[in-house]
Design an enzyme around this catalytic site. Sequence first.
Site, mmCIF file in Angstrom:
data_model
loop_
_atom_site.group_PDB
_atom_site.id
_atom_site.type_symbol
_atom_site.label_atom_id
_atom_site.label_comp_id
_atom_site.label_asym_id
_atom_site.label_seq_id
_atom_site.Cartn_x
_atom_site.Cartn_y
_atom_site.Cartn_z
ATOM 1 N N CYS A 112 0.800 -0.993 0.151
ATOM 2 C CA CYS A 112 0.140 -0.073 -0.116
ATOM 3 C C CYS A 112 0.798 1.309 0.087
ATOM 4 O O CYS A 112 0.302 2.268 -0.347
ATOM 5 C CB CYS A 112 -0.791 -0.058 1.176
ATOM 6 S SG CYS A 112 -1.911 -1.622 1.014
ATOM 7 N N HIS A 276 -3.365 6.982 1.076
ATOM 8 C CA HIS A 276 -3.756 5.685 0.639
ATOM 9 C C HIS A 276 -5.089 5.390 1.477
ATOM 10 O O HIS A 276 -5.166 5.998 2.593
ATOM 11 C CB HIS A 276 -2.848 4.887 1.366
ATOM 12 C CG HIS A 276 -3.117 3.369 1.247
ATOM 13 N ND1 HIS A 276 -3.719 2.844 -0.035
ATOM 14 C CD2 HIS A 276 -3.379 2.441 2.301
ATOM 15 C CE1 HIS A 276 -3.898 1.434 0.320
ATOM 16 N NE2 HIS A 276 -3.867 1.289 1.268
ATOM 17 N N ASN A 306 -10.243 -0.562 -0.210
ATOM 18 C CA ASN A 306 -8.645 -0.706 -0.299
ATOM 19 C C ASN A 306 -8.104 -1.386 -1.442
ATOM 20 O O ASN A 306 -8.130 -2.589 -1.446
ATOM 21 C CB ASN A 306 -8.361 -1.363 0.982
ATOM 22 C CG ASN A 306 -7.062 -1.124 1.176
ATOM 23 O OD1 ASN A 306 -6.112 -0.866 0.367
ATOM 24 N ND2 ASN A 306 -6.352 -1.359 2.560
HETATM 25 O O1 UT7 Z 1 -4.115 -1.283 3.408
HETATM 26 C C1 UT7 Z 1 -3.043 -1.323 4.549
HETATM 27 C C2 UT7 Z 1 -3.159 -2.482 5.600
HETATM 28 N N1 UT7 Z 1 -4.308 -2.548 6.355
HETATM 29 C C3 UT7 Z 1 -4.753 -1.707 7.106
HETATM 30 O O2 UT7 Z 1 -4.299 -0.705 7.333
HETATM 31 C C4 UT7 Z 1 -5.959 -2.148 8.062
HETATM 32 C C5 UT7 Z 1 -6.344 -1.555 9.194
HETATM 33 N N2 UT7 Z 1 -7.421 -1.892 10.008
HETATM 34 C C6 UT7 Z 1 -8.548 -1.868 9.932
HETATM 35 O O3 UT7 Z 1 -8.979 -1.136 9.058
HETATM 36 C C7 UT7 Z 1 -9.521 -2.206 11.013
HETATM 37 O O4 UT7 Z 1 -8.685 -2.742 12.039
HETATM 38 C C8 UT7 Z 1 -10.472 -3.401 10.397
HETATM 39 C C9 UT7 Z 1 -11.400 -3.023 9.584
HETATM 40 C C10 UT7 Z 1 -9.577 -4.573 10.003
HETATM 41 C C11 UT7 Z 1 -11.139 -3.964 11.828
HETATM 42 O O5 UT7 Z 1 -11.950 -3.033 12.422
HETATM 43 P P1 UT7 Z 1 -11.742 -2.961 13.953
HETATM 44 O O6 UT7 Z 1 -12.341 -1.781 14.386
HETATM 45 O O7 UT7 Z 1 -10.114 -2.756 14.182
HETATM 46 O O8 UT7 Z 1 -12.310 -4.203 14.586
HETATM 47 P P2 UT7 Z 1 -11.795 -5.341 15.432
HETATM 48 O O9 UT7 Z 1 -10.863 -6.222 14.660
HETATM 49 O O10 UT7 Z 1 -10.994 -4.778 16.742
HETATM 50 O O11 UT7 Z 1 -13.024 -5.938 15.832
HETATM 51 C C12 UT7 Z 1 -14.078 -5.474 16.610
HETATM 52 C C13 UT7 Z 1 -15.245 -6.483 16.761
HETATM 53 C C14 UT7 Z 1 -14.935 -7.865 16.980
HETATM 54 O O12 UT7 Z 1 -15.865 -8.290 17.788
HETATM 55 P P3 UT7 Z 1 -15.879 -8.521 19.499
HETATM 56 O O13 UT7 Z 1 -14.627 -9.498 19.648
HETATM 57 O O14 UT7 Z 1 -15.662 -7.176 19.833
HETATM 58 O O15 UT7 Z 1 -17.249 -9.105 19.958
HETATM 59 C C15 UT7 Z 1 -14.886 -8.700 15.844
HETATM 60 O O16 UT7 Z 1 -15.121 -9.902 16.012
HETATM 61 O O17 UT7 Z 1 -15.795 -6.456 15.263
HETATM 62 C C16 UT7 Z 1 -16.102 -7.912 15.163
HETATM 63 N N3 UT7 Z 1 -15.524 -7.903 13.420
HETATM 64 C C17 UT7 Z 1 -16.819 -8.039 12.660
HETATM 65 N N4 UT7 Z 1 -17.989 -7.875 12.960
HETATM 66 C C18 UT7 Z 1 -18.603 -7.966 11.705
HETATM 67 C C19 UT7 Z 1 -14.649 -7.883 12.799
HETATM 68 N N5 UT7 Z 1 -14.566 -7.735 11.609
HETATM 69 C C20 UT7 Z 1 -16.071 -7.835 11.539
HETATM 70 C C21 UT7 Z 1 -16.726 -7.849 10.224
HETATM 71 N N6 UT7 Z 1 -18.140 -8.082 10.631
HETATM 72 N N7 UT7 Z 1 -16.301 -7.998 8.800
#
Ligand code: UT7
Length: 349
Positions: A112, A276, A306
């Site tokens: 990225c 990005h 993305n």
């Molecule tokens: O391109 C360059 C590289 N990539 C990045 O820079 C990615 C950067 N990170 C992100 O964009 C975010 O961390 C994500 C979009 C990947 C995830 O979002 P988050 O707000 O960090 O969520 P999380 O992984 O901390 O998960 C929070 C909650 C969890 O549930 P509990 O444990 O709180 O009950 C996850 O299981 O959201 C849940 N969750 C989802 N729920 C529905 C995680 N992914 C999903 C989903 N749909 N797709």
Amino acid sequence: MGLAIIGTGRFLPPDRATNQDLTRVMDTTAEWIEQRTGIQARHFASDGVGASDLGAEAAKEALRKARIAPEQVDYLLVATMTPDHHFPGPAAMVGAKVGMPGVPSLDVRQQCAAWIYQLQLAHALVHTGQASTLLLVGCEAHAGFMPWQDWDYLYGRGGSAPSPEAWERASRHRGLAILFGDGAGAVVVKRTDDDRGLLAVDLHSDGRHVDLLFVPGGFTHRPYWTKEMLDEEKHIPRMMGKELFRHAVAKLPESVRTVCAKAGVSIDQVDLFVAHQANDRINGAVRTALRVPAEKVPSNIAQIGNTSAGTIPILLDELTESGRLKPGMLVCFLALGAGLHWGSALFRT
Ligand code: UT7
């Protein structure tokens, strides 16, 4: 001596999946995806289509808009994290598809953050007299690592509902699967006699964080690919989203401050921040940290997701087309991606 953008192009494969479509194959909701990322839909390449195909289409459009024949390009820089083959990288393939056999081409593997490296390389090649007209391409076909199997079912075109095992598997990778979309952008840059172009760069890499986003499969295994590895899902990237998020929000504002200080300009003097698009919340946090108004940080993540190395060139083409990117503007590019690689660049259009 300077560097001018003389043509831009983009190509998105026709298949498009909305957030709602993704709910057919894994445990997620359209609302969760939009609220946590800003994404509403993304495009995916179809089976048999590779990053080089998408890159070549974008490149042809950029050359057409630049009114440049392929043989007038004397260097090609192609970035992807989803190459058609383990090797070679797609640069020479893009060159062949566009019609520039024999022109030197370099694969840029900075994911990225590739655009910042491409720009720095283009500047260096021009300023050392090695090249005067360059084609910079960013292209991605992430579809190959998506964790579901029945694409027809995903698009609502028939097919069959996932088994409980397939549903569970896709849901395990949902954080990754909702984020990425396919597409390509291309930019033609040319040496000029004025002072346009790159003013300053701030670039970093830190391989201690490779485990935050990587594909477990690879040439450390003997053989480098087995059926067991497929069963263990070693073809699907592992992503620690929260950690990456934290790195981006901490490192990008710092890099922007550094690059502005290097060029002797204030953050207020920057006309556009072309960032990005990993997650709209990342760019929101960066904007807040730098006290930059929203209108200076354009976003295209809602409709294409993305697109990794494709993102900034695609956005540049959109901004050119809409007239938002104008000659004489001071543009700050910023990006962070797998590696880790990150940084920013100041560019006078
Ligand atoms: O391109 C360059 C590289 N990539 C990045 O820079 C990615 C950067 N990170 C992100 O964009 C975010 O961390 C994500 C979009 C990947 C995830 O979002 P988050 O707000 O960090 O969520 P999380 O992984 O901390 O998960 C929070 C909650 C969890 O549930 P509990 O444990 O709180 O009950 C996850 O299981 O959201 C849940 N969750 C989802 N729920 C529905 C995680 N992914 C999903 C989903 N749909 N797709």
